[in-house]
Write a protein that holds these residues in place. Structure first.
Motif, PDB file in Angstrom:
ATOM      1  N   GLU A  31      21.709  -8.619  57.737  1.00  0.00           N
ATOM      2  CA  GLU A  31      20.651  -9.403  57.575  1.00  0.00           C
ATOM      3  C   GLU A  31      20.811 -10.793  57.138  1.00  0.00           C
ATOM      4  OE1 GLU A  31      17.886  -7.058  55.566  1.00  0.00           O
ATOM      5  OE2 GLU A  31      16.257  -7.929  56.631  1.00  0.00           O
ATOM      6  N   LEU A  32      21.948 -10.697  56.045  1.00  0.00           N
ATOM      7  CA  LEU A  32      22.196 -12.068  55.302  1.00  0.00           C
ATOM      8  C   LEU A  32      23.097 -13.111  56.328  1.00  0.00           C
ATOM      9  CD1 LEU A  32      22.996 -10.416  51.803  1.00  0.00           C
ATOM     10  CD2 LEU A  32      21.896 -12.317  52.110  1.00  0.00           C
ATOM     11  N   ALA A  33      23.837 -12.437  56.931  1.00  0.00           N
ATOM     12  CA  ALA A  33      24.615 -13.083  57.745  1.00  0.00           C
ATOM     13  C   ALA A  33      23.550 -13.784  58.769  1.00  0.00           C
ATOM     14  CB  ALA A  33      25.554 -12.227  58.636  1.00  0.00           C
ATOM     15  N   ALA A  34      22.711 -13.293  59.219  1.00  0.00           N
ATOM     16  CA  ALA A  34      21.610 -14.010  60.310  1.00  0.00           C
ATOM     17  C   ALA A  34      20.977 -14.960  59.487  1.00  0.00           C
ATOM     18  CB  ALA A  34      20.700 -12.712  60.729  1.00  0.00           C
ATOM     19  N   VAL A  35      20.577 -14.855  58.184  1.00  0.00           N
ATOM     20  CA  VAL A  35      19.973 -15.982  57.634  1.00  0.00           C
ATOM     21  C   VAL A  35      20.916 -17.118  57.329  1.00  0.00           C
ATOM     22  CG1 VAL A  35      19.077 -16.569  55.079  1.00  0.00           C
ATOM     23  CG2 VAL A  35      18.300 -14.186  56.042  1.00  0.00           C
ATOM     24  N   TYR A  36      22.063 -16.754  57.281  1.00  0.00           N
ATOM     25  CA  TYR A  36      22.998 -17.864  57.046  1.00  0.00           C
ATOM     26  C   TYR A  36      23.404 -18.386  58.424  1.00  0.00           C
ATOM     27  CZ  TYR A  36      23.435 -16.201  52.343  1.00  0.00           C
ATOM     28  OH  TYR A  36      22.968 -15.741  51.029  1.00  0.00           O
TER      29      TYR A  36
END
Length: 101
Positions: A59-64
């Protein structure tokens, strides 16, 4: 005593998450809002106080705006670099391979 692989990996994932956020000029509060989490959640991940699940890191990778596979490759590079530094600074006789038993 040398650090365990887990602590090295934890430090590297925390640093990578922080680097991705700061390079994009994002605040912890903004990232937390995207994840519907408190800001302290992001802070804890970036300090290595909290471990994220695989899905949370994805999820964090997608936000970034980073593909998860690219994120994982970068993380593996960082862990390999950090563990090779740890090994190169170890004293002779400190490695498990030097023990007889």
């Amino acid at each position: 005593m040398r650090p365990s692989l887990y602590s090295v990996a934890q430090q590297e994932i925390a640093a990578l998450l922080r680097d991705l956020r700061t390079k994009r000029g994002l605040t912890q509060a903004w990232v937390a809002a995207q994840l519907d989490r408190p800001q302290t959640y992001v802070s804890d991940l970036e300090r290595g106080v909290r471990s994220g699940t695989l899905l949370q890191v994805r999820e964090l990778a997608a936000v970034y705006d980073v593909q998860f596979v690219a994120f994982a490759r970068e993380l593996e590079k960082r862990i390999a670099r950090a563990t090779s530094k740890t090994k190169s600074t170890a004293k002779p006789g400190d490695s498990k391979g030097s023990r007889r038993g």
